[in-house]
Write a protein that holds these residues in place. Structure first.
Motif, PDB file in Angstrom:
ATOM      1  N   ILE A  45       0.855  -1.187   0.000  1.00 44.64           N
ATOM      2  CA  ILE A  45       0.000   0.000   0.000  1.00 44.64           C
ATOM      3  C   ILE A  45       0.886   1.231   0.000  1.00 44.64           C
ATOM      4  CG2 ILE A  45      -1.750   1.307   1.262  1.00 44.64           C
ATOM      5  CD1 ILE A  45      -2.813  -1.325   2.360  1.00 44.64           C
ATOM      6  N   VAL A  46       0.769   2.043  -1.042  1.00 42.11           N
ATOM      7  CA  VAL A  46       1.573   3.254  -1.184  1.00 42.11           C
ATOM      8  C   VAL A  46       0.647   4.460  -0.994  1.00 42.11           C
ATOM      9  CG1 VAL A  46       3.342   2.194  -2.627  1.00 42.11           C
ATOM     10  CG2 VAL A  46       1.342   3.173  -3.715  1.00 42.11           C
ATOM     11  N   VAL A  47       0.955   5.270  -0.005  1.00 45.76           N
ATOM     12  CA  VAL A  47       0.084   6.378   0.375  1.00 45.76           C
ATOM     13  C   VAL A  47       0.664   7.680  -0.159  1.00 45.76           C
ATOM     14  CG1 VAL A  47      -0.961   7.634   2.287  1.00 45.76           C
ATOM     15  CG2 VAL A  47      -0.666   5.145   2.435  1.00 45.76           C
TER      16      VAL A  47
ATOM     17  N   ILE B  38       4.625   5.542   2.787  1.00 44.13           N
ATOM     18  CA  ILE B  38       4.176   6.877   2.389  1.00 44.13           C
ATOM     19  C   ILE B  38       5.165   7.418   1.372  1.00 44.13           C
ATOM     20  CG2 ILE B  38       3.964   9.263   3.218  1.00 44.13           C
ATOM     21  CD1 ILE B  38       2.970   7.978   5.897  1.00 44.13           C
ATOM     22  N   PHE B  39       4.680   8.134   0.366  1.00 47.99           N
ATOM     23  CA  PHE B  39       5.606   8.810  -0.545  1.00 47.99           C
ATOM     24  C   PHE B  39       5.241  10.286  -0.683  1.00 47.99           C
ATOM     25  CE2 PHE B  39       2.298   7.183  -3.338  1.00 47.99           C
ATOM     26  CZ  PHE B  39       2.186   8.085  -4.394  1.00 47.99           C
TER      27      PHE B  39
ATOM     28  N   ARG C  76       9.996   3.827   6.345  1.00 52.25           N
ATOM     29  CA  ARG C  76       8.785   3.552   5.557  1.00 52.25           C
ATOM     30  C   ARG C  76       8.213   4.804   4.891  1.00 52.25           C
ATOM     31  NH1 ARG C  76       5.137   0.576   9.692  1.00 52.25           N
ATOM     32  NH2 ARG C  76       3.649   0.499   7.957  1.00 52.25           N
ATOM     33  N   VAL C  77       9.062   5.808   4.708  1.00 52.15           N
ATOM     34  CA  VAL C  77       8.684   6.996   3.950  1.00 52.15           C
ATOM     35  C   VAL C  77       9.623   7.124   2.755  1.00 52.15           C
ATOM     36  CG1 VAL C  77       8.366   9.494   3.956  1.00 52.15           C
ATOM     37  CG2 VAL C  77       7.790   8.164   5.999  1.00 52.15           C
ATOM     38  N   LEU C  78       9.040   7.238   1.572  1.00 50.57           N
ATOM     39  CA  LEU C  78       9.796   7.371   0.336  1.00 50.57           C
ATOM     40  C   LEU C  78       9.805   8.843  -0.067  1.00 50.57           C
ATOM     41  CD1 LEU C  78      11.238   6.022  -2.065  1.00 50.57           C
ATOM     42  CD2 LEU C  78       8.966   5.570  -3.059  1.00 50.57           C
TER      43      LEU C  78
END
Length: 215
Positions: free
Chosen positions: A5-7, A29-30, A44-46
């Protein structure tokens, strides 16, 4: 099937991130950061080296896809589920379970499909009405899109807060636009979901309807 899941978020909404990431282990998250020379993934943040404003959404999603395909820890994921940050306080298990239930081998899915008729057939690109001014009032004051209508063609695409892409679809998108394509994307595109639909149409990948998974 394994789902990531990409937010889609932005730096001004970082106050939402802790609660979003608590929802499940396969959520990232991106966001954009034009000060970066290349993307950075941590906690976990791009962080992507692209525009972080509304008009930057097309390049942000393209850069996210490019990065996900390059980061080895994501190699086992067969699909991404893209969600906007204001929709991301989700029932994680429900979203994953419904995705497993309804994907059925399809490469591109969503619960709102533009350009699909009631009988399930698709309208030809350029033959259906859309709002070419949807972005008005949302862009930065200095953006070329601030008062410019979208002049390009429309094709069937999944829109709204959630869509699902297989790794095959990601590779197809990445073969057309990558993080090196930002200038071209900025000139020609303002709707990120439409951009993906246009690209996937070239490969014969059409959006498939699935039930709504989020509120």
């Amino acid at each position: 099937m394994e789902f990531l899941i990409v937010v889609l978020s932005c730096k001004k909404n970082r106050h939402l991130w802790d609660d979003i990431l608590k929802q499940g282990p396969n959520i990232i998250i991106f966001c954009g950061d034009e000060d970066l020379e290349q993307f950075r993934y941590e906690n976990r943040v791009l962080h992507l080296n692209c525009n972080d404003n509304y008009e930057g959404l097309p390049e942000k999603v393209i850069c996210m896809i490019d990065a996900v395909l390059k980061i080895n820890i994501f190699n086992n994921f067969t699909h991404i589920i893209k969600i906007d940050d204001h929709d991301a306080l989700i029932n994680y298990n429900r979203v994953i379970n419904l995705s497993q239930m309804y994907i059925n081998g399809n490469d591109y899915c969503g619960f709102l499909i533009s350009g699909m008729q009631q009988n399930g057939t698709y309208m030809k690109p350029g033959t259906f009405y859309v709002n070419r001014r949807y972005h008005f009032g949302k862009c930065s004051e200095d953006s070329q899109w601030n008062n410019k209508e979208y002049p390009g063609i429309y094709a069937p695409y999944a829109w709204g807060g959630l869509y699902i892409l297989s790794r095959k679809a990601l590779v197809c998108i990445n073969s057309v636009y990558s993080s090196n394509s930002k200038e071209e994307i900025r000139r020609n595109h303002i709707y990120e979901d439409l951009l993906l639909g246009l690209i996937l149409n070239r490969f014969g990948i059409m959006p498939k309807y699935i039930p709504k998974m989020i509120n």
